[in-house]
Design a protein around this motif. Structure first.
Motif, PDB file in Angstrom:
ATOM      1  N   THR A  88       0.812  -1.212   0.000  1.00 22.59           N
ATOM      2  CA  THR A  88       0.000   0.000   0.000  1.00 22.59           C
ATOM      3  C   THR A  88       0.847   1.263   0.000  1.00 22.59           C
ATOM      4  OG1 THR A  88      -0.137  -0.071   2.418  1.00 22.59           O
ATOM      5  CG2 THR A  88      -1.917  -1.133   1.182  1.00 22.59           C
ATOM      6  N   SER A  89       2.166   1.104  -0.019  1.00 21.82           N
ATOM      7  CA  SER A  89       3.043   2.277  -0.052  1.00 21.82           C
ATOM      8  C   SER A  89       4.342   1.926  -0.750  1.00 21.82           C
ATOM      9  CB  SER A  89       3.329   2.782   1.369  1.00 21.82           C
ATOM     10  OG  SER A  89       4.018   1.797   2.126  1.00 21.82           O
ATOM     11  N   GLY A  90       5.059   2.985  -1.179  1.00 22.49           N
ATOM     12  CA  GLY A  90       6.324   2.786  -1.863  1.00 22.49           C
ATOM     13  C   GLY A  90       7.022   4.101  -2.110  1.00 22.49           C
ATOM     14  N   SER A  91       8.183   4.031  -2.701  1.00 25.54           N
ATOM     15  CA  SER A  91       9.035   5.195  -2.917  1.00 25.54           C
ATOM     16  C   SER A  91       8.411   6.207  -3.871  1.00 25.54           C
ATOM     17  CB  SER A  91      10.387   4.746  -3.473  1.00 25.54           C
ATOM     18  OG  SER A  91      11.154   5.842  -3.901  1.00 25.54           O
ATOM     19  N   THR A  92       8.722   7.482  -3.627  1.00 31.76           N
ATOM     20  CA  THR A  92       8.292   8.542  -4.544  1.00 31.76           C
ATOM     21  C   THR A  92       8.922   8.367  -5.919  1.00 31.76           C
ATOM     22  OG1 THR A  92      10.079   9.934  -3.679  1.00 31.76           O
ATOM     23  CG2 THR A  92       7.883  10.258  -2.727  1.00 31.76           C
ATOM     24  N   ALA A  93       9.992   7.599  -6.006  1.00 32.99           N
ATOM     25  CA  ALA A  93      10.643   7.334  -7.292  1.00 32.99           C
ATOM     26  C   ALA A  93       9.865   6.338  -8.129  1.00 32.99           C
ATOM     27  CB  ALA A  93      12.059   6.813  -7.070  1.00 32.99           C
ATOM     28  N   GLY A  94       8.870   5.678  -7.530  1.00 31.89           N
ATOM     29  CA  GLY A  94       8.094   4.678  -8.238  1.00 31.89           C
ATOM     30  C   GLY A  94       8.868   3.385  -8.383  1.00 31.89           C
ATOM     31  N   GLY A  95       8.332   2.471  -9.192  1.00 36.35           N
ATOM     32  CA  GLY A  95       9.031   1.215  -9.453  1.00 36.35           C
ATOM     33  C   GLY A  95       8.534   0.023  -8.680  1.00 36.35           C
ATOM     34  N   ALA A  96       7.675   0.240  -7.670  1.00 37.91           N
ATOM     35  CA  ALA A  96       7.160  -0.888  -6.892  1.00 37.91           C
ATOM     36  C   ALA A  96       6.075  -1.608  -7.680  1.00 37.91           C
ATOM     37  CB  ALA A  96       6.597  -0.402  -5.560  1.00 37.91           C
ATOM     38  N   THR A  97       6.116  -2.939  -7.688  1.00 40.90           N
ATOM     39  CA  THR A  97       5.067  -3.721  -8.338  1.00 40.90           C
ATOM     40  C   THR A  97       3.912  -3.902  -7.361  1.00 40.90           C
ATOM     41  OG1 THR A  97       6.628  -4.917  -9.746  1.00 40.90           O
ATOM     42  CG2 THR A  97       4.473  -5.928  -9.403  1.00 40.90           C
ATOM     43  N   VAL A  98       2.757  -3.364  -7.729  1.00 39.88           N
ATOM     44  CA  VAL A  98       1.576  -3.392  -6.865  1.00 39.88           C
ATOM     45  C   VAL A  98       0.596  -4.426  -7.405  1.00 39.88           C
ATOM     46  CG1 VAL A  98      -0.352  -2.041  -5.953  1.00 39.88           C
ATOM     47  CG2 VAL A  98       1.887  -0.965  -6.277  1.00 39.88           C
ATOM     48  N   THR A  99       0.112  -5.296  -6.524  1.00 35.46           N
ATOM     49  CA  THR A  99      -0.871  -6.307  -6.893  1.00 35.46           C
ATOM     50  C   THR A  99      -2.261  -5.844  -6.453  1.00 35.46           C
ATOM     51  OG1 THR A  99       0.727  -8.114  -6.703  1.00 35.46           O
ATOM     52  CG2 THR A  99      -1.601  -8.703  -6.588  1.00 35.46           C
ATOM     53  N   ILE A 100      -3.190  -5.822  -7.391  1.00 34.33           N
ATOM     54  CA  ILE A 100      -4.562  -5.409  -7.104  1.00 34.33           C
ATOM     55  C   ILE A 100      -5.470  -6.616  -7.286  1.00 34.33           C
ATOM     56  CG2 ILE A 100      -6.463  -3.875  -7.786  1.00 34.33           C
ATOM     57  CD1 ILE A 100      -4.303  -1.978  -8.914  1.00 34.33           C
ATOM     58  N   THR A 101      -6.298  -6.894  -6.289  1.00 34.83           N
ATOM     59  CA  THR A 101      -7.221  -8.015  -6.368  1.00 34.83           C
ATOM     60  C   THR A 101      -8.650  -7.504  -6.353  1.00 34.83           C
ATOM     61  OG1 THR A 101      -7.224  -8.299  -3.951  1.00 34.83           O
ATOM     62  CG2 THR A 101      -5.616  -9.568  -5.201  1.00 34.83           C
TER      63      THR A 101
END
Length: 247
Positions: A88-101
Motif C-alpha cells: 500500500t506504499s512505496g518510494s516517490t521514485a516509483g518502481g514498486a510492483t503493486v498487486t490489485i485483487t
C-alpha cells in the motif's frame, strides 16, 4: 459484419464501429432490443454507434432501407470491483510492483495512481499487477479502468527516502539505554532504526524527528540507519559507544 470493440460497459456509452456492405442510409442500430443512443453513417461500408446500457451478450444489427442485417455479438462487461492492493506504499521514485485483487479485472487497460496512469499486467479476472509510477510524497487514489468502466476507492501512499542530519546525543554507554533524537527528513514513515545493525526501539515524533533508545553495543563509533518503505539513510559513525570505567 465486424464490430469494434465487441465489448463495453454495462452502463452503455461505448463507441463502436461497424463495418460491412450496403450500409448507406442506415436508419437504426440495435443492441439486442435496445436502440443505440447515437448512430453516424460514416460511409457505405462503415457505421458508428454508441451502445445503450445492457447486460450479457446481445446481437448488434444494422437497419437500412434494404432491411436488417444479421446480428453480431457484443459483450456487456460489468464495472470492476477492487478489493485490495499490496503493497500500500512505496518510494516517490516509483518502481514498486503493486498487486490489485478484486473481480472483473480481466479487461483492465489502465491503472491510475492519482493523475499518473500505467498499463497493468492481467494475471486473472481477480488479479492484476501494475508498476507504480513516480509521485509526490503523500496518499493518492488508485483507480482501475476496464471495458466495464472505471472503479476507485483504494489508496497508495508515496514515501520519500529518508535523510539523517544529526543524532543527539552522539555518544553513550556500551550498556545501551541512551535516549537519542534523530533529525532529518522523510522520517514520518520510519519502520526501523538500527545502531551497528542492531534494532532499536523508536518513536516517530514528526517527519523531521525520531526518538530512539540505543541497544547495547561495542565500544567505538557505529553507523545509525533509519529505514522506511522507500529506502534507508545512514549516519556513518553517527553514534559512539563509550566503555565504562574500570578499576
Amino acid at each position: 459484419m465486424p464490430i469494434s470493440p465487441n465489448q463495453g460497459s454495462s452502463g452503455g456509452g461505448t463507441l463502436v464501429t461497424i463495418t460491412g456492405t450496403n450500409l448507406s442510409g442506415t436508419t437504426a442500430v440495435h443492441f439486442g432490443t435496445r436502440s443505440a443512443t447515437s448512430v453516424t453513417n460514416v460511409s457505405p461500408t462503415q457505421v458508428t454507434a454508441v451502445s445503450p446500457s445492457g447486460n450479457g451478450v446481445v446481437g448488434v444489427t444494422v437497419t437500412t432501407p434494404g432491411g436488417t442485417s444479421n446480428p453480431v455479438s457484443f459483450f456487456y462487461v460489468g464495472a470492476p470491483f477492487k478489493q485490495s492492493l499490496s503493497p500500500t506504499s512505496g518510494s516517490t521514485a516509483g518502481g514498486a510492483t503493486v498487486t490489485i485483487t478484486g473481480t472483473g479485472l480481466s479487461t483492465a487497460t489502465s491503472v491510475s495512481f492519482g493523475a499518473n496512469s500505467v498499463t497493468p499486467t492481467v494475471v486473472s479476472d481477480s488479479q492484476i499487477t501494475a508498476v507504480a509510477p513516480a509521485g509526490a510524497a503523500g496518499s493518492v487514489g488508485v483507480s482501475v479502468t476496464t471495458a466495464g468502466g472505471t472503479n476507485n476507492g483504494l489508496s497508495y501512499t508515496y514515501v520519500a527516502v529518508p535523510t539523517v542530519t544529526t543524532v543527539a546525543p552522539a555518544e553513550g554507554p556500551t550498556s545501551g539505554g541512551t535516549a537519542v533524537t534523530i533529525t532529518g527528513t522523510g522520517l514520518a514513515g520510519t519502520t526501523q532504526v538500527t545502531f551497528d545493525g542492531n534494532p532499536a526501539p523508536f518513536t516517530v515524533i514528526s517527519d523531521t524527528s525520531v526518538s530512539a533508545v540505543t541497544p547495547p553495543g561495542t565500544a567505538g563509533a557505529v553507523d545509525v540507519v533509519v529505514s522506511n518503505d522507500a529506502g534507508s539513510a545512514t549516519a556513518a559513525d553517527g553514534f559512539t559507544y563509550v566503555a565504562g570505567p574500570g578499576i
